[in-house]
Every structure is written in structure tokens, then in C-alpha cells.
Design an enzyme around this catalytic site. Structure first.
Site, mmCIF file in Angstrom:
data_model
loop_
_atom_site.group_PDB
_atom_site.id
_atom_site.type_symbol
_atom_site.label_atom_id
_atom_site.label_comp_id
_atom_site.label_asym_id
_atom_site.label_seq_id
_atom_site.Cartn_x
_atom_site.Cartn_y
_atom_site.Cartn_z
ATOM 1 N N ALA A 386 0.851 -1.196 0.000
ATOM 2 C CA ALA A 386 0.000 0.000 0.000
ATOM 3 C C ALA A 386 0.882 1.239 0.000
ATOM 4 C CB ALA A 386 -0.924 0.001 1.215
ATOM 5 N N ALA A 387 1.976 1.191 0.741
ATOM 6 C CA ALA A 387 2.877 2.341 0.825
ATOM 7 C C ALA A 387 4.193 1.887 1.441
ATOM 8 C CB ALA A 387 2.249 3.453 1.667
ATOM 9 N N MET A 388 5.210 2.759 1.344
ATOM 10 C CA MET A 388 6.518 2.496 1.943
ATOM 11 C C MET A 388 7.037 3.781 2.551
ATOM 12 S SD MET A 388 8.943 0.498 2.731
ATOM 13 C CE MET A 388 10.431 0.989 3.604
ATOM 14 N N ASN A 390 9.768 5.369 3.295
ATOM 15 C CA ASN A 390 11.125 5.902 3.127
ATOM 16 C C ASN A 390 11.224 7.276 3.783
ATOM 17 O OD1 ASN A 390 11.670 3.690 1.250
ATOM 18 N ND2 ASN A 390 10.428 4.854 -0.189
ATOM 19 N N GLU A 423 2.040 5.535 7.692
ATOM 20 C CA GLU A 423 3.352 5.856 7.121
ATOM 21 C C GLU A 423 4.015 7.035 7.816
ATOM 22 O OE1 GLU A 423 4.534 3.610 5.211
ATOM 23 O OE2 GLU A 423 2.573 2.637 5.147
#
Length: 966
Positions: A386-388, A390, A423
């Protein structure tokens, strides 16, 4: 290269001996024949000695080379080598005998890095060629030697390494002032694919406490596999455009540059990206003012130096997106980058707005400032997750960050909100403080998942996420998984690279969140926040393990005079699989009333066979309340340490019921004697509001699962939910619908299914007709920001149950909505129920409706609308259309590549498509594996999706046969 380096050394030694002997010979006068004969024998003997020495040396060299080559071939063939201990700092555990000797000589055979050197800083230059999807790079790594070694072992995967050099550095990182300019002679360098490592073998040892610099140049492809540095595509005004972005977690930075790709090897990074000027580039840090245009017209962007961080948080992207931006009160610049048409339509504005608020919330909650000068949110068409998170450049798949307020439902907006909240939390738990090793990945994922609900409550207090939705969406869901005999501890040993992906599962995320919530409730919010603040400050820019967290939380408790050993308590919950079922009963005695209760704990497992010979115990913070038909007494906190305990609480009589785990803050199930269940059921039927909404949902979930596992008669949960027609709150209905859908999966192909569906419809009917259908308020009052969120969700839940189980009026209403849309070409369906209406209409109506939805799927630009239209196409009862959709998903560009897996999963959830999806998955495995590679199993979504509804012996046999497809 090894042969060329080693042979001259042996010849030099040979020449040295020969020259020394020749120098000692002087010209003599003619001698007798005897003397000449002796002289010839001496010459011949010495010559033979020289030849023998040369031969022995040559044989030794050849044997050494063949030994190394043999080792490399065995490694390339998949030899795992001896396993490491799974401890931090690259330690390899105790090894003895031949295995230990071999690893001392060849440390690359260990699955973990040897730990002899560690990186301090990377200078990384990448040139990106979008025309042929390749890139080239140069990396210069400043290394500190910890233990003397001849080998530099680091990670590299699928990289063509060209040049390698090593230099010794002096003070301040300057080359050492000695002959040769500090250059270290390299014996050889080679890849070791079995462990995705690259080895640089030196002639001389690196010295402890000295600094060295490793320089490597390399080339690689920009893959289409969603891992490492990969490419993606989208269409803008019928023009196909490309972008390239990184996904390094958990072990894929090594696919983009040679590095020490384990979390504990934190370093700083200076990145330079060179690319065609039609693109822009992004990374964790802002672009330095020194960035410039090259003579050939290309752009070179130099990014500011990062803080210390793990390799898997480094990120960059090359794209031609546009952005919107805002700024926090503290001066942090926040930008959202996306396709130009998405930015111009305002689809990113909502995420940008809440991100600004969330940075302030987390800074206030943790009392630790956000560490970077900027935070970019990048929306990409496809991504394995879905997301990362970073650091400074969080990457989201478009469906989880772009919102069209005109057509998006409340559930879509809630899901998007929680992904962003998750996130942003990682900027502290993960980026700033990183788990030492993957066995404790829950230290970051569990916290981020818990704060999805806490942070969303901050944004929208009326949603009441942490006290309500957390129960059904996290606690109840993960307890289903954790009650299986196939479950595992939340902290599990990870030794091989192949083991790392499997720790990213719902046990790490959801059980981690549930345990953190339990702990927060035991401690109280002020002490919990104090402990987290100390933990973050003590380990910022570094790594931490679970014992580091327990230590800080225990210190916070002791600061208020509460001497609870958090580590001793929580080790039972994190190092053991599963959870307990706590049974509470009144003491049986002739005296009435009684003041005592008996409490027992057992390991909860589905299936009596699985429960044999298990003796796990937990330290359980059990809250108990005593109530009757008109009131509930104050709850008691009781610590349960033994298998059976007796405790005194308030006075009880025959009409008094007991209620455990108040508001379901604990991670366990609660059972009672049958008389207490009877009293609780009577209470729910007469006056349910006496029991809190969280506990009403908990009683429903516990009763159904206790009955499924054999702890309760099957009739108890069905009697209990008989009160639902009087239930006015969303949460108990949501808990009931989840339990009923579990039964639906088991019964839908049995003769008893009609009785079951009639029973469900009877429970739903009165409340469904009372709530009715929502009015069309798309783009105005339909947003979830309105105060009636809980009412909207209840209305949606009832419509879903009614339509799913065959309520005729519900079907007629759905068909009427679809018919009106087709005839008027105006979509008047309220956004909050569009997915239900679309699916119901496609399943009941003819092929023309399927074609209409297919056309709308291709014509809409709204990401959320595309998602539910595609899912609706999988609802058809027509197997020909389902087969057509499956085949189109893999064989054409009509279904976006990132949606193929979802198509297969949703067809599998359709009773008419279940066997089609299962058969298709098995037949197309090779294509799926080739296209998605390692990314396919990162969340095991596909496997779980196509097997979710399989429930026959034949299907069990087929699933076992397909567990290792070839």
C-alpha cells in the site's frame, strides 16, 4: 584475475633463489674431468630442485583456485551454508570444527554479514537511462574496520560490477600518506549469488580502528518486478509515460547498489542522480544548490547528506510528475507528487492536508521533532505494498493516497486516511529508530498499525477508531489467525534472507498493535508516552530491540512507584505463539451471596486435537466488572499468573453477571459458565446499553469463536445475536457480520445454507427497513467528515448484509439504481454504497450491464471509482464473463498490471468463480511468477485470496499439491 595476481609472486621467488645461486658462482680455471662431473651433478641436482619448487608452487595455486571456484559453484547452486544465530551486529554464533574453519576462511558462506567492517558513509552516483530502462552507478563507501580481515563482504544482487578498488584513509578520510597513495592490492573480487553477496579479497589484512574506502562501479536494469529500482507506466492524454522508483524494504537495496543491506549497518548517504532533463528526480533529502545541467543537456541533481539510516530507507525516483505543497509551523516542507492530471484535479489535496496535521500530532505525542527539512509523498501507479515509509520520501500506490471527493466512499476515505497515518508514524518508529533485526519487525509495524487508530482519532475524534473499529478490524481479525495451530510467535527467529518476507504478516502488524494497546491501557497514557519518549531519544538514529523498549517502559512505571517488570510480562506475549482463553466463574458454595470468583487460563486453539499437550501460560491483566439488569459496578484489575486462581470481588447473587476484559483492552478471549452466559444474553435482550458497545461486540466475537473451537455449545452465539434487531450501534453489527460471513464461507455449498441465510435475513430485516437507504449526497454531505459517520457505517453494513443474503427489496433497489444510471448516463448512486450496488447489479442483471461497467471502468479517471468498478466485474454469475475477465487480466493491457492479482482474488470470492480462480491460479502460476517475481508473496495476498473459500477435502488436497508450484 586471481591467477594473474598470484603467479608472478611465485616466479619472483623462483628468480630470487636462482639469481642468488648464480651470483655465488665464479669463473674457475679448467679442472679435471672428475671435478667437472661433480660440478655437472651439482648443477643438475639444483636444477631439479628448482623445477620441483616451481611445480609444487603451481600445483598449490591451482588447487587453491579450484577450491574457491568449487565453493562459488556450490553457492551459486543454492548452498545455504551454515546458519547464523540471528543476533544483531552480524554475529554468527558459535561454530566449531571444520565448519567454523571454513567460515573463518570464507565468511560469505554465512547468511549474515561477518561484521568485520561497517559502513560510515556512502557516496552514490546513479545515471538513469529511461530510454532503455538501465542505470549505471558508482559507489564509494567509507568503512571502519572493527576486526582484522582480508575480506570485505557486502550485498549485491543482479548487479554487473565493473571496477573495484580499496584505499586506506588517514585522519579526516584523506588517503594515507604512504607509498602507493593508500591503495590496497586486491587479490580477487567475485559475486556469491547464493547469499546475494559480493566479496572483495585483499592481499593484506585491514587493520582494526582504521578507516578505508571501497569504490565500485556497476550497471543494472531498471526492472519491472516492483523491487529494487523498478519502472512503472501510466497514460496521460493517450500518451504512455514511464517513471522509475525504488522499493528497498526489506532486502532489495542490494539490487540497486552494492551495500551492507542489513538494518543494523546504519550510515549516512550522499546521492547524485543524473538523468534526461524531461524528468525530475526525488530522494530522501532536498536537492543541493550545487545541482547543475551538464554539457550534454542532462541534469545532475546532488541531494543533501542524509542522517544515519538503514539502507532499506534510502529512496529515489525519476518521473515527470507535478506537485502541490504546504508547510508546517515548524518549517517542514510537505509536497505530494503525482500524475499531472491527478494533481490538477486536486486528488492529492486531502492527503497533503492531513499529513501537515499529523506531523504536528506526532511531534507533540512523542515529544521528538521530525528530523528532516522536508517530506515528499509520491503517488505511483503500481507498488508491491500500500505504501513504503522511506524517510523523507514516502511512496504510496495511487489507490491509497489519491481521493476524489465527488465519488469516494466513506470507507475508501477512512482506509486512505489510515494508510497515511501509518506511514507518517514510521518516520519515528522505523526511520528514526530501527529494529536491530527482522525478528522484531513488529517494533515498527505494530506501533504504526496501533497509531493508525490513535492518529485517526486525532484527525476525526467522532470516528472513535481506537475504542471501536480497532476491536473488529484488528483484534478480532488477528485472533482468528493467532488461534490456529499454524500460528507463530510475534518475535520469531530469522536466519536466511528467504525467511525475512514471512515476518511481514498480520501477526506482526495486528497482534503487535493489539499488544501495544493492551500495554498502553495497563500503563495509562501519560506513562506510556513518557516511556516512548525515552525510548526514541535514547535510540534515535540508531537501532533497538524489544528489550530496549521494555526497559524504558519499566523505567517510566517505576518513576511513578509502580514496580511492574514489563519485560517479564511481555516476553510471554511476544515469545509464545497464540493467546489464552480466560474462564471466569462464580465460586460454587452453599452461602449466598458469594464474593469469590475462580479464574483459569488455557491456550486458545481451534480444534481439540491441537490443544493436546500444550502448557503455555501468560501474565494476564484481566479487568472484571459485576452487573445486573440495571447497573454495572466499577471494574477490578486482576493480574493472572497461574493456571487457576481465586479472587475476591464485589458481592454477587444469583442474578448478578460477570463481565471480563472491559472494552476488550486485553489480547485474550473470555469464557464463562453457562449460567453466566444465560444472564448476559438476557441482559442484551432486555437492556443492551448497560453493557458497553465495545463489550457487546466482544461478546459476539468471543461467543462465535468459542463455539467454533468447541468451548461453547453452538446454540449460545446464535441465541446471543437474537438481540440484534434492537441494536442501534454500528460496532456490534460489524462484529456480527464478520462472524456470519465466516459461517457463510463454510455453509454456502451445503443443504443447510437456505436455513442459515433465512436466519440472517430475519435478524437484519427490521433494522434494515428502519435505516433505509442513503440519499444521494455525492460531493456535498456524503463526505465522512460529517458527524453522522457511525450512522452511515451502520446503514452501509445493513444494506451489505441484506443484499448479500438475498433480501428482495435490497436487490430491487440496487437494480433500480443501475438501470437509472444506464438510461440517464448520470450516476446518482450514493458514493458510500456504490460498491454494494455495482456488485449486486452485475450479479443479478444481464451481460449488457457487465459491458456497461467494463466501459465505465476504462473511461473514469477517479482512482477510487476504478477500484470498485473492477471489483464489480468479478461479481457476475456468468462464468463465461468471469473467465473472460481472468484471461484479459494477464493477456492484455486492458486491466492494469497492478490490478491483476486483485481480479483473481475477487473472482475467487465469488461462489460462481471460486473454482475458476483456483484453476486459473494453478494453470497460470509460471506467468504470475515470471511477472511479479519475489513481490508476489510479500503480503501472500494472492495465495490467501484464492484459497480463502476452499472447504472440501478435494480442495485441501489440491492446495497441498500446489503449495510448491513449479
Amino acid at each position: 584475475m586471481g591467477l594473474n595476481d598470484s603467479s608472478p609472486g611465485a616466479m619472483r621467488n623462483g628468480r630470487g633463489l636462482s639469481d642468488q645461486w648464480a651470483d655465488s658462482v665464479v669463473v674457475r680455471p679448467r679442472t679435471t674431468e672428475r671435478h667437472i662431473t661433480v660440478h655437472k651433478r651439482l648443477v643438475l641436482g639444483f636444477a631439479l630442485s628448482i623445477v620441483t619448487l616451481i611445480i609444487v608452487t603451481a600445483v598449490a595455486v591451482v588447487l587453491s583456485i579450484r577450491f574457491e571456484d568449487c565453493g562459488e559453484r556450490r553457492g551459486a547452486a543454492g548452498e545455504a551454508g551454515p546458519r547464523g544465530s540471528g543476533r544483531s551486529n552480524g554475529s554468527r554464533g558459535d561454530r566449531t570444527g571444520e565448519r567454523g574453519d571454513e567460515e573463518a576462511v570464507q565468511p560469505w558462506r554465512n547468511s549474515r554479514l561477518p561484521g568485520s567492517v561497517r559502513p560510515r558513509h556512502y557516496d552514490l552516483r546513479i545515471s538513469v537511462y529511461m530510454d532503455n530502462f538501465t542505470f549505471s552507478g558508482e559507489v564509494s563507501v567509507e568503512l571502519e574496520c572493527l576486526n582484522a580481515t582480508r575480506f570485505i563482504v557486502l550485498h549485491a544482487d543482479r548487479l554487473e560490477v565493473d571496477r573495484v578498488s580499496v584505499t586506506a584513509e588517514g585522519a579526516g578520510g584523506r588517503p594515507a600518506n604512504r607509498p602507493g597513495g593508500g591503495v590496497m592490492r586486491i587479490h580477487r573480487h567475485f559475486p556469491f549469488p547464493a547469499n546475494q553477496m559480493y566479496v572483495v579479497a585483499l592481499h593484506r589484512e585491514l587493520k582494526p580502528m582504521r578507516v578505508y574506502r571501497l569504490n565500485m562501479s556497476f550497471d543494472a536494469a531498471i526492472e519491472d518486478e516492483l523491487l529494487g529500482f523498478f519502472r512503472s507506466a501510466y497514460s496521460l492524454q493517450r500518451e504512455r509515460r514511464f517513471l522509475a522508483v525504488t522499493q528497498f524494504s526489506p532486502i532489495h537495496a542490494r539490487k540497486a547498489f552494492p551495500c551492507f543491506d542489513e538494518p543494523v549497518y546504519k550510515a549516512t548517504f550522499s546521492l547524485t542522480l543524473r538523468h534526461d532533463p524531461q524528468y525530475l528526480s526525488l530522494s530522501n533529502m532536498p536537492v543541493d544548490a550545487s545541482s547543475l545541467s551538464d554539457e550534454d543537456g542532462w541534469v545532475t541533481n546532488r541531494f543533501a547528506r542524509t542522517p544515519r539510516m538503514s539502507t532499506y530507507y534510502l529512496a529515489w525516483a525519476v518521473c515527470n510528475f507535478t506537485y502541490r505543497e504546504t508547510q508546517t509551523d515548524g518549517g517542514v516542507t510537505i509536497r505530494l507528487y503525482a500524475r499531472p492530471d491527478a494533481i490538477s484535479s486536486g486528488a492529492g489535496d486531502y492527503a497533503l492536508h492531513i499529513t501537515k496535521r499529523l506531523l504536528g500530532f506526532y511531534e507533540d505525542y512523542f515529544k521528538v521533532q521530525y528530523s528532516l527539512p522536508k517530506l515528499d509523498l509520491l503517488a505511483v501507479p503500481k507498488h508491491p505494498y500500500a505504501a513504503m515509509e522511506n524517510w523523507g520520501l514516502s511512496v504510496f500506490v495511487e489507490q491509497k493516497i489519491l481521493l476524489d471527493a465527488e465519488v469516494s466512499s466513506s470507507s475508501y476515505q477512512m482506509e486512505l486516511t489510515m494508510v497515511v497515518v501509518h506511514e507518517i508514524c514510521h518516520q519515528w518508529f522505523g526511520d528514526l529508530v530501527t529494529p536491530v533485526w527482522w525478528e522484531d519487525v513488529w517494533l515498527k509495524e505494530g506501533f504504526a498499525h496501533f497509531f493508525e487508530y490513535v492518529g485517526t482519532d486525532f484527525l476525526f475524534p467522532k470516528w472513535n477508531m481506537e475504542k471501536q473499529r480497532f476491536l473488529t478490524d484488528v483484534l478480532h481479525e488477528v485472533m482468528l489467525l493467532d488461534g490456529l495451530s499454524s500460528s507463530h510467535p510475534i518475535s520469531q527467529e530469522v536466519e536466511q534472507a528467504t525467511d525475512i518476507d514471512r515476518v511481514f504478516d498480520w501477526i506482526a502488524y495486528k497482534k503487535g498493535a493489539a499488544l501495544i494497546r493492551m500495554l498502553a491501557n495497563v500503563m495509562g497514557q501519560p506513562l506510556f508516552q513518557k516511556g516512548l519518549n525515552d525510548y526514541l531519544l535514547s535510540h534515535m538514529y540508531g537501532n533497538a530491540a524489544r528489550d530496549d523498549l521494555w526497559s524504558k517502559l519499566s523505567q517510566a512505571m517505576r518513576s511513578e512507584g509502580r514496580d511492574i517488570n514489563i519485560g517479564e510480562m511481555m516476553d510471554r506475549w511476544t515469545l509464545q505463539m497464540g493467546y489464552p482463553v480466560v474462564t471466569i466463574s462464580k465460586n460454587q458454595s452453599e452461602q449466598r451471596p458469594t464474593h469469590y470468583i475462580t479464574i483459569t487460563q488455557k491456550h486458545f486453539l481451534y480444534g481439540e486435537e491441537a490443544r493436546k499437550n500444550l502448557s503455555l501460560q501468560w501474565q494476564i491483566p484481566l479487568t472484571v466488572a459485576v452487573g445486573n439488569e440495571s447497573s454495572v459496578c466499577v471494574e477490578h484489575l486482576i493480574w493472572i499468573n497461574n493456571r487457576t486462581e481465586t479472587h475476591r470481588i464485589g458481592q454477587m447473587d444469583d442474578n448478578t453477571w460477570l463481565l471480563g476484559n472491559i472494552n476488550q483492552t486485553g489480547y485474550f478471549r473470555v469464557n464463562y459458565d453457562l449460567q453466566n452466559w444465560k444472564l448476559l444474553i438476557q441482559q442484551l435482550h432486555s437492556s443492551p446499553q448497560i453493557i458497553s458497545v465495545g463489550n457487546r461486540a466482544g461478546l459476539i466475537d468471543d461467543s462465535f469463536n468459542l463455539a467454533r473451537a468447541g468451548y461453547l455449545p453452538q446454540g449460545v452465539p446464535l441465541q446471543l445475536i437474537g438481540y440484534l434487531p434492537e441494536e442501534t450501534s454500528f460496532l456490534p453489527w460489524h462484529a456480527a457480520s464478520r462472524a456470519l460471513y465466516q459461517l457463510d464461507k463454510l455453509l454456502d455449498r451445503t443443504d443447510e445454507y437456505r436455513l442459515f441465510s433465512d436466519y440472517v435475513l430475519k435478524q437484519v430485516a427490521s433494522r434494515y427497513h428502519q435505516m433505509g437507504w442513503p440519499s444521494n449526497s455525492a460531493g456535498t454531505e456524503g463526505s465522512v467528515l460529517q458527524a453522522s459517520y457511525q450512522t452511515e457505517e451502520l446503514q452501509r453494513e445493513l444494506i451489505m448484509l441484506a443484499c448479500s443474503f438475498g433480501n428482495k427489496q435490497c436487490h430491487r433497489q440496487a437494480v433500480a439504481y443501475i438501470s437509472d444510471w444506464i438510461s440517464s448516463n448520470k450516476n446518482r448512486i450514493p458514493p458510500n454504497i456504490r460498491d454494494i450496488v455495482y456488485c449486486t447489479g452485475v450479479s443479478l442483471m444481464d451481460e449488457d450491464v457487465w459491458e456497461f461497467i467494463w466501459m465505465k471502468f476504462h473511461s473514469t479517471n477517479a482512482v477510487s471509482e476504478k477500484k470498485i468498478l473492477l471489483e464489480a466485474l468479478t461479481c457476475s454469475d456468468n462464468t463465461f464473463l468471469l473467465n473472460r475477465l481472468l484471461n484479459l487480466s494477464l493477456s492484455s493491457d486492458l486491466v492494469p498490471e497492478q490490478d491483476v492479482i486483485d481480479v483473481i482474488i475477487h473472482v475467487g470470492r465469488n461462489p460462481q468463480g471460486r473454482n475458476l480462480a483456483w484453476k486459473y491460479f494453478r494453470e497460470k502460476w509460471d506467468i504470475l511468477n515470471a511477472r511479479y517475481g519475489e513481490a508476489l508473496f510479500m503480503n501472500s495476498k494472492l495465495i490467501g485470496g484464492v484459497t480463502e473459500f476452499l472447504n472440501t477435502e478435494k480442495e485441501l488436497y489440491e492446495s497441498r499439491s500446489a503449495s510448491s508450484p513449479t
